[in-house]
Design a protein around this motif. Sequence first.
Motif, PDB file in Angstrom:
ATOM      1  N   ALA A 221      27.805  91.310  21.465  1.00 10.67           N
ATOM      2  CA  ALA A 221      28.380  90.299  22.363  1.00 10.67           C
ATOM      3  C   ALA A 221      28.397  88.901  21.737  1.00 10.67           C
ATOM      4  O   ALA A 221      29.452  88.274  21.665  1.00 10.67           O
ATOM      5  N   PRO A 222      27.241  88.415  21.260  1.00 15.39           N
ATOM      6  CA  PRO A 222      27.306  87.089  20.650  1.00 15.39           C
ATOM      7  C   PRO A 222      28.222  87.068  19.430  1.00 15.39           C
ATOM      8  O   PRO A 222      28.883  86.056  19.174  1.00 15.39           O
ATOM      9  N   LEU A 223      28.291  88.183  18.700  1.00 12.52           N
ATOM     10  CA  LEU A 223      29.148  88.214  17.516  1.00 12.52           C
ATOM     11  C   LEU A 223      30.620  88.090  17.881  1.00 12.52           C
ATOM     12  O   LEU A 223      31.374  87.361  17.235  1.00 12.52           O
ATOM     13  N   LEU A 224      31.021  88.771  18.949  1.00 14.41           N
ATOM     14  CA  LEU A 224      32.422  88.736  19.363  1.00 14.41           C
ATOM     15  C   LEU A 224      32.829  87.308  19.743  1.00 14.41           C
ATOM     16  O   LEU A 224      33.902  86.819  19.362  1.00 14.41           O
ATOM     17  N   VAL A 225      31.948  86.641  20.484  1.00 15.76           N
ATOM     18  CA  VAL A 225      32.215  85.258  20.875  1.00 15.76           C
ATOM     19  C   VAL A 225      32.352  84.381  19.632  1.00 15.76           C
ATOM     20  O   VAL A 225      33.282  83.581  19.501  1.00 15.76           O
ATOM     21  N   LEU A 226      31.423  84.591  18.709  1.00 15.09           N
ATOM     22  CA  LEU A 226      31.406  83.793  17.491  1.00 15.09           C
ATOM     23  C   LEU A 226      32.686  83.997  16.688  1.00 15.09           C
ATOM     24  O   LEU A 226      33.263  83.042  16.151  1.00 15.09           O
ATOM     25  N   VAL A 227      33.135  85.254  16.602  1.00 14.90           N
ATOM     26  CA  VAL A 227      34.348  85.545  15.842  1.00 14.90           C
ATOM     27  C   VAL A 227      35.526  84.776  16.429  1.00 14.90           C
ATOM     28  O   VAL A 227      36.289  84.125  15.706  1.00 14.90           O
ATOM     29  N   SER A 228      35.641  84.795  17.743  1.00 16.63           N
ATOM     30  CA  SER A 228      36.774  84.113  18.366  1.00 16.63           C
ATOM     31  C   SER A 228      36.722  82.613  18.106  1.00 16.63           C
ATOM     32  O   SER A 228      37.716  81.998  17.714  1.00 16.63           O
ATOM     33  N   VAL A 229      35.551  82.017  18.309  1.00 12.53           N
ATOM     34  CA  VAL A 229      35.430  80.569  18.118  1.00 12.53           C
ATOM     35  C   VAL A 229      35.682  80.206  16.657  1.00 12.53           C
ATOM     36  O   VAL A 229      36.396  79.244  16.350  1.00 12.53           O
ATOM     37  N   TYR A 230      35.131  81.001  15.728  1.00 13.80           N
ATOM     38  CA  TYR A 230      35.271  80.632  14.325  1.00 13.80           C
ATOM     39  C   TYR A 230      36.637  80.966  13.746  1.00 13.80           C
ATOM     40  O   TYR A 230      37.018  80.425  12.716  1.00 13.80           O
ATOM     41  N   LEU A 231      37.396  81.855  14.431  1.00 11.63           N
ATOM     42  CA  LEU A 231      38.793  82.023  14.018  1.00 11.63           C
ATOM     43  C   LEU A 231      39.524  80.701  14.203  1.00 11.63           C
ATOM     44  O   LEU A 231      40.316  80.276  13.352  1.00 11.63           O
ATOM     45  N   SER A 232      39.222  80.011  15.313  1.00 13.32           N
ATOM     46  CA  SER A 232      39.882  78.725  15.531  1.00 13.32           C
ATOM     47  C   SER A 232      39.425  77.708  14.495  1.00 13.32           C
ATOM     48  O   SER A 232      40.232  76.949  13.956  1.00 13.32           O
ATOM     49  N   VAL A 233      38.134  77.721  14.180  1.00 15.53           N
ATOM     50  CA  VAL A 233      37.618  76.787  13.166  1.00 15.53           C
ATOM     51  C   VAL A 233      38.290  77.055  11.816  1.00 15.53           C
ATOM     52  O   VAL A 233      38.715  76.130  11.118  1.00 15.53           O
ATOM     53  N   ALA A 234      38.405  78.345  11.465  1.00 16.78           N
ATOM     54  CA  ALA A 234      38.974  78.698  10.162  1.00 16.78           C
ATOM     55  C   ALA A 234      40.447  78.291  10.073  1.00 16.78           C
ATOM     56  O   ALA A 234      40.902  77.777   9.046  1.00 16.78           O
ATOM     57  N   ILE A 235      41.186  78.507  11.160  1.00 20.92           N
ATOM     58  CA  ILE A 235      42.608  78.167  11.145  1.00 20.92           C
ATOM     59  C   ILE A 235      42.792  76.658  11.023  1.00 20.92           C
ATOM     60  O   ILE A 235      43.627  76.170  10.249  1.00 20.92           O
ATOM     61  N   LEU A 236      41.959  75.917  11.748  1.00 20.62           N
ATOM     62  CA  LEU A 236      42.011  74.463  11.671  1.00 20.62           C
ATOM     63  C   LEU A 236      41.636  73.992  10.259  1.00 20.62           C
ATOM     64  O   LEU A 236      42.273  73.087   9.696  1.00 20.62           O
TER      65      LEU A 236
END
Lengths: 315, 316
Positions: A221-236
């Motif tokens: 669960a925490p990993l899934l949340v992290l993946v979503s948030v960090y996809l935005s960080v990576a794209i930015l």
Amino acid sequence: MSPRRAAREPAFATEGGGEVAAAWEAMPRRRLAALGKWRNPIGLAGAFIVVFNVLVALFGSQVWRLDPNELAYIRFEGPSWAHPMGTDELGRDTLARIIHGAQVSLQVGAISVSIAFLGGVLFGILAGYYKGVVDAVLMRLVDIMFSLPGIVLAIMIAGLLGPNRRNAMIAIGIVILPAFARVVRGAVLEVMGYPYTESARALGAGGLRIMLRHVIPNIGAPLLVLVSVYLSVAILAEAALSFLGLGTQPPEAAWGSMLSTARTYIDVTPWLSIFPGLAIMIVVLGFNLLGDGLRDVLDPRLGPHVGDVPVPAKK
Amino acid sequence: MGGYILRRIAFAIPTLVAVSIGIFLMVRLLPGDIIDILFGGDLSASEEVKDQAREQLGLNGSYPEQYWRWISGVLQGDFGFSLRNTEPVSNIILDALTVTIELVVLGLLIATVVGVPLGVLSAVKRDSGWDFVARVGGLVGLSIPSFWLATLLLLFTSRVFGWVPPLNYISPFDDPIGNLSQFILPAVSISVFTMAIVMRMVRATMLEVLGQDYVRTARAKGVDRSTVVSRHALRNALIPVVTILGFEIGVLIGGAAIIETIFGLPGIGYVLLQAIFGRDYPVIQAMTLMIAFTFIFANLLVDILYGILDPRISQG
């Protein structure tokens, strides 16, 4: 550990009795509640944007069949039916380039987050499972990486490796790796305190088995949340690096480098500066919303967050 | 309190040493020999010339020797010389730090001055139209790329007011007004992300504090609403906000690194980027070390501030 950091990571430090037991009791119900909670409008809006973005990246070039690199049209045209987003300084169709940019940003997001995910899970599990010296050394390394602002570290790594997209992806992956390592470590420490892990150990399960069968499935669960948030960080971050000339190189279309070129022609036409920026903002917003929604649904323990900063515990 | 501050300083020093080793190794271990790049394509360069260059750059000897030479120079304020214009790096650092620190301080100021009241308003008028606008605005603020916002701001001021900020750097000591007019757009651009974070954070903590017993007690005693909000609630709601400021200073420094390039401000980020493209290794090392130093120092200040605001921490 600094006092602020301790305050910032309330949910992860629990190794004691009462809270663990409470979390344990809450678990099965939380899983069931997840389905009902999908009515969460924020998460749904985010999921919609993300799905749309993926569809554009996968099928956009089949629907809008103009070549993003063809220099065949009139230069600096405003939006029209033939070119809904206008044309650029070389007469290329902006919409086709935006679609190509969607592919680029999704690729960068996927690959750099995968690097961070694999590395972070490995380091986090090692630190959380073995504790002691391994933990101290790995977490000091994480502290060191956190003492340079992420984008500065990314600029440095990408710049020294040489400016191209592959190196930008590596740089972004390395920069966000510690965030994964830290969260995974916290989650592992927590799972290790649960009765089922203790039982497994009491039954004679070895370290590898405990990690693969008991720890990894329970930190999803925490990993899934992290993946979503960090996809935005990576794209930015990729957009920023490309904007600075350290990521995707022209003539290939990427949102960041399109914005960088557009700046030169801002007096001629503002359109070139508007669409790539809008694209970045919408996609990043989508992943942020999705992350917020996922967090609400999957992991109430993580508590309220602001971006990737957990808000101190409610007491 | 004194002991607490000393403990925090004692904790910052090993981190700084470790970071300096990290930067030192990164510059050397990443692929591409500095000497080969400097003499790129020049096949006629003899080993002798290359050795001479190595010595000049402090690249002779083992890594510990090199590190020791570098760091003992740094401690005496000697960062070596730029490879491009042979200027002492310490001069470059001083000028660049002035620009970046001004930008970051301005950004932090704008972010808190706008973000805190917005967060309070949003919490006090929970679920109202104001709250909705502030929350959506917060999410957009988290997602908008600062360099795009900067472009839009430039576009806006030039189209609507026919005004563009001066392109050549104006020192605040020569012309404070001109300097401010030059810094206002970049400072606003980098502040928006932090503003959104502060706003959302203040809203969350404020909502929580407003539900506490002592707030209800104060209201029951007959203290009026605005006094309760400003005197009782806000003070306590702001403490957790301070904890994220250290992290946010890092975000602002990173934002400054990108924005400086757009506005042509000769700050640390701008100089670092030029140095990276020019493979100017002494400057790269010095700039990243200064960024880490500024960041660690800012975090130290925030830790101390936190200890003052929340006495439980410094006594612990």
